[in-house]
Design a protein around this motif. Structure first.
Motif, PDB file in Angstrom:
ATOM      1  N   LEU A   1       0.802  -1.298  -0.244  1.00 28.33           N
ATOM      2  CA  LEU A   1      -0.080   0.027  -0.140  1.00 28.33           C
ATOM      3  C   LEU A   1       0.871   0.989   0.114  1.00 28.33           C
ATOM      4  CD1 LEU A   1      -3.310   0.869   0.362  1.00 28.33           C
ATOM      5  CD2 LEU A   1      -2.572   1.202   2.673  1.00 28.33           C
ATOM      6  N   SER A   2       0.578   2.131  -0.911  1.00 32.02           N
ATOM      7  CA  SER A   2       1.437   3.459  -0.865  1.00 32.02           C
ATOM      8  C   SER A   2       0.569   4.812  -0.870  1.00 32.02           C
ATOM      9  CB  SER A   2       2.111   3.416  -2.393  1.00 32.02           C
ATOM     10  OG  SER A   2       3.091   2.471  -2.528  1.00 32.02           O
ATOM     11  N   LEU A   3       0.708   5.606  -0.475  1.00 27.71           N
ATOM     12  CA  LEU A   3       0.204   7.049  -0.364  1.00 27.71           C
ATOM     13  C   LEU A   3       1.131   7.901  -1.293  1.00 27.71           C
ATOM     14  CD1 LEU A   3      -0.177   7.457   3.467  1.00 27.71           C
ATOM     15  CD2 LEU A   3      -1.767   6.240   2.031  1.00 27.71           C
ATOM     16  N   TRP A   4       0.277   8.918  -1.851  1.00 27.37           N
ATOM     17  CA  TRP A   4       0.749  10.243  -2.627  1.00 27.37           C
ATOM     18  C   TRP A   4       1.546  11.155  -1.608  1.00 27.37           C
ATOM     19  CZ3 TRP A   4       2.250  10.221  -7.440  1.00 27.37           C
ATOM     20  CH2 TRP A   4       2.608  11.400  -7.876  1.00 27.37           C
ATOM     21  N   ASN A   5       2.729  11.506  -2.208  1.00 24.03           N
ATOM     22  CA  ASN A   5       3.247  12.508  -1.437  1.00 24.03           C
ATOM     23  C   ASN A   5       4.029  13.542  -2.317  1.00 24.03           C
ATOM     24  OD1 ASN A   5       4.584  14.030   0.900  1.00 24.03           O
ATOM     25  ND2 ASN A   5       6.659  13.036   0.293  1.00 24.03           N
ATOM     26  N   LYS A   6       3.215  14.622  -2.660  1.00 23.27           N
ATOM     27  CA  LYS A   6       3.659  15.883  -3.564  1.00 23.27           C
ATOM     28  C   LYS A   6       3.997  15.202  -4.949  1.00 23.27           C
ATOM     29  CE  LYS A   6       5.599  18.432   0.342  1.00 23.27           C
ATOM     30  NZ  LYS A   6       6.778  19.011   0.841  1.00 23.27           N
ATOM     31  N   THR A   7       4.989  14.624  -5.178  1.00 21.80           N
ATOM     32  CA  THR A   7       5.280  14.239  -6.513  1.00 21.80           C
ATOM     33  C   THR A   7       5.815  12.900  -6.459  1.00 21.80           C
ATOM     34  OG1 THR A   7       7.599  14.943  -6.537  1.00 21.80           O
ATOM     35  CG2 THR A   7       6.001  16.340  -7.396  1.00 21.80           C
ATOM     36  N   GLU A   8       5.452  11.978  -5.669  1.00 16.27           N
ATOM     37  CA  GLU A   8       5.924  10.454  -5.687  1.00 16.27           C
ATOM     38  C   GLU A   8       4.975   9.679  -4.763  1.00 16.27           C
ATOM     39  OE1 GLU A   8       9.889  10.527  -4.014  1.00 16.27           O
ATOM     40  OE2 GLU A   8       9.175  11.455  -2.267  1.00 16.27           O
ATOM     41  N   ALA A   9       5.026   8.263  -4.876  1.00 15.54           N
ATOM     42  CA  ALA A   9       4.449   7.454  -4.093  1.00 15.54           C
ATOM     43  C   ALA A   9       5.319   6.912  -2.910  1.00 15.54           C
ATOM     44  CB  ALA A   9       3.979   6.205  -4.903  1.00 15.54           C
TER      45      ALA A   9
ATOM     46  N   GLN B   1      -4.467   9.916 -11.812  1.00 15.74           N
ATOM     47  CA  GLN B   1      -5.624  10.585 -11.255  1.00 15.74           C
ATOM     48  C   GLN B   1      -5.601  12.065 -10.858  1.00 15.74           C
ATOM     49  OE1 GLN B   1      -8.531   8.485 -11.605  1.00 15.74           O
ATOM     50  NE2 GLN B   1      -7.301   7.230 -12.618  1.00 15.74           N
ATOM     51  N   MET B   2      -4.453  12.498 -10.865  1.00 18.46           N
ATOM     52  CA  MET B   2      -3.830  13.723 -10.429  1.00 18.46           C
ATOM     53  C   MET B   2      -4.174  14.738 -11.266  1.00 18.46           C
ATOM     54  SD  MET B   2      -2.842  13.462  -7.216  1.00 18.46           S
ATOM     55  CE  MET B   2      -2.628  11.929  -6.037  1.00 18.46           C
ATOM     56  N   PRO B   3      -4.388  15.970 -10.958  1.00 22.97           N
ATOM     57  CA  PRO B   3      -4.700  17.333 -11.845  1.00 22.97           C
ATOM     58  C   PRO B   3      -3.483  17.394 -12.632  1.00 22.97           C
ATOM     59  CG  PRO B   3      -4.466  18.054  -9.663  1.00 22.97           C
ATOM     60  CD  PRO B   3      -4.482  16.564  -9.300  1.00 22.97           C
ATOM     61  N   GLY B   4      -3.721  18.287 -13.591  1.00 24.25           N
ATOM     62  CA  GLY B   4      -2.577  18.515 -14.479  1.00 24.25           C
ATOM     63  C   GLY B   4      -1.423  19.278 -14.015  1.00 24.25           C
ATOM     64  N   SER B   5      -1.789  20.029 -12.951  1.00 23.64           N
ATOM     65  CA  SER B   5      -0.561  20.764 -12.226  1.00 23.64           C
ATOM     66  C   SER B   5       0.495  19.759 -11.527  1.00 23.64           C
ATOM     67  CB  SER B   5      -1.413  21.576 -11.360  1.00 23.64           C
ATOM     68  OG  SER B   5      -2.175  20.868 -10.446  1.00 23.64           O
ATOM     69  N   THR B   6       0.007  18.783 -11.178  1.00 22.19           N
ATOM     70  CA  THR B   6       0.613  17.876 -10.422  1.00 22.19           C
ATOM     71  C   THR B   6       1.775  17.050 -11.622  1.00 22.19           C
ATOM     72  OG1 THR B   6      -0.867  17.297  -8.736  1.00 22.19           O
ATOM     73  CG2 THR B   6       0.928  15.822  -8.911  1.00 22.19           C
ATOM     74  N   LEU B   7       0.993  16.811 -12.719  1.00 21.19           N
ATOM     75  CA  LEU B   7       1.943  16.501 -13.476  1.00 21.19           C
ATOM     76  C   LEU B   7       2.922  17.328 -14.096  1.00 21.19           C
ATOM     77  CD1 LEU B   7       2.863  14.127 -15.751  1.00 21.19           C
ATOM     78  CD2 LEU B   7       0.908  15.037 -17.185  1.00 21.19           C
ATOM     79  N   GLU B   8       2.617  18.414 -14.443  1.00 18.99           N
ATOM     80  CA  GLU B   8       3.619  19.447 -14.387  1.00 18.99           C
ATOM     81  C   GLU B   8       4.780  19.707 -13.412  1.00 18.99           C
ATOM     82  OE1 GLU B   8       1.424  23.151 -15.092  1.00 18.99           O
ATOM     83  OE2 GLU B   8       0.480  22.340 -16.706  1.00 18.99           O
TER      84      GLU B   8
END
Length: 249
Positions: A96-104, A140-147
């Motif tokens: 099980l992993s959680l999201w942390n800013k730009t990584e799991a 599943q994250m918004p485009g800003s996160t991908l950026e």
């Protein structure tokens, strides 16, 4: 800053509303300085003042800040039996992993009964662009996160790592369409994984569940067999968290 943190600890530890003078005495500071800090905290919702007594209690803003952590702790509690079930049925490592800013970030794992075991140690960081849990949640994250992820650069870990932005965007579209993410030797050459996201009652992505295995265990047949199990586990955990959009396969 330290004064404010110490003040919040005192207010939070008090079994009843607490006054300025009592806080100042415990902090060994002047009441006027404590009063100014309390006013700032009150203005921002971190403490609340009783209008009749002038004493303070913790404010609702702290609940808002802690809500994500509380949700994450709930995810671990709810997910644990499904991790155990997934590890047993697949004979591989379930994590099980959680999201942390730009990584799991791995937070829990259960080893399968197979003779070859992959250790998904809690605390291990999983880059978003080349791990199954990372790609599952990033999709599943918004485009800003991908950026943000792209701005950091797509580091190459193996000859299979995606290092080009357009290729990553295509991969994430594929993940959204099929409902699960793959990592076949993209982060660690000897490791493959299948992951799917977990949603909370508000539909937010709060975690991802994965099955990780030696890369030589991964075939098209194993993908067809394991992907539905991972997605069903993710959907079941999501429903347990109050999400009604996740469906079993």
């Amino acid at each position: 800053m330290q004064r404010a943190l110490n003040l919040l600890r005192i207010v939070g530890a008090s079994e009843r509303p607490i006054g300025v003078n009592e806080i100042a005495r415990r902090l060994e500071q002047h009441a006027s300085a404590v009063s100014r800090t309390l006013s700032t905290l009150e203005h921002n919702g971190f403490v609340e003042r009783d209008e009749e007594t002038g004493r303070f209690v913790l404010g609702v803003e702290l609940i808002a800040l802690a809500s994500r952590l509380l949700a994450e702790l709930d995810v671990v509690r709810v997910a644990r039996p499904y991790l155990e079930e997934l590890a047993e049925s697949t004979r591989e490592t379930a994590s099980l992993s959680l999201w942390n800013k730009t990584e799991a970030i791995n937070i829990e794992h259960v080893l399968g009964p197979g003779s070859i075991k992959h250790i998904a140690a809690p605390g291990r960081r999983n880059p978003a662009h080349c791990t199954a849990t990372g790609k599952a949640m990033l999709s599943q994250m918004p485009g800003s996160t991908l950026e943000e992820v792209l701005a950091l650069g797509l580091e190459r870990y193996t000859d299979r790592t995606i290092t080009e932005g357009n290729a990553l965007e295509r991969e994430l579209r594929c993940v959204r369409e099929r409902g699960y993410a793959l990592n076949v030797g993209e982060f660690i050459p000897e490791t493959a994984a299948i992951a799917a996201v977990i949603h909370d009652r508000r539909g937010r992505v709060v975690a991802a569940i994965a099955v990780t295995m030696p890369v030589f265990h991964f075939t098209q047949q194993s993908e067809r067999q394991l992907a539905p199990l991972v997605m069903n586990a993710a959907a079941t955990i999501s429903r347990r968290l109050g999400h009604h959009g996740a469906q079993t396969i």
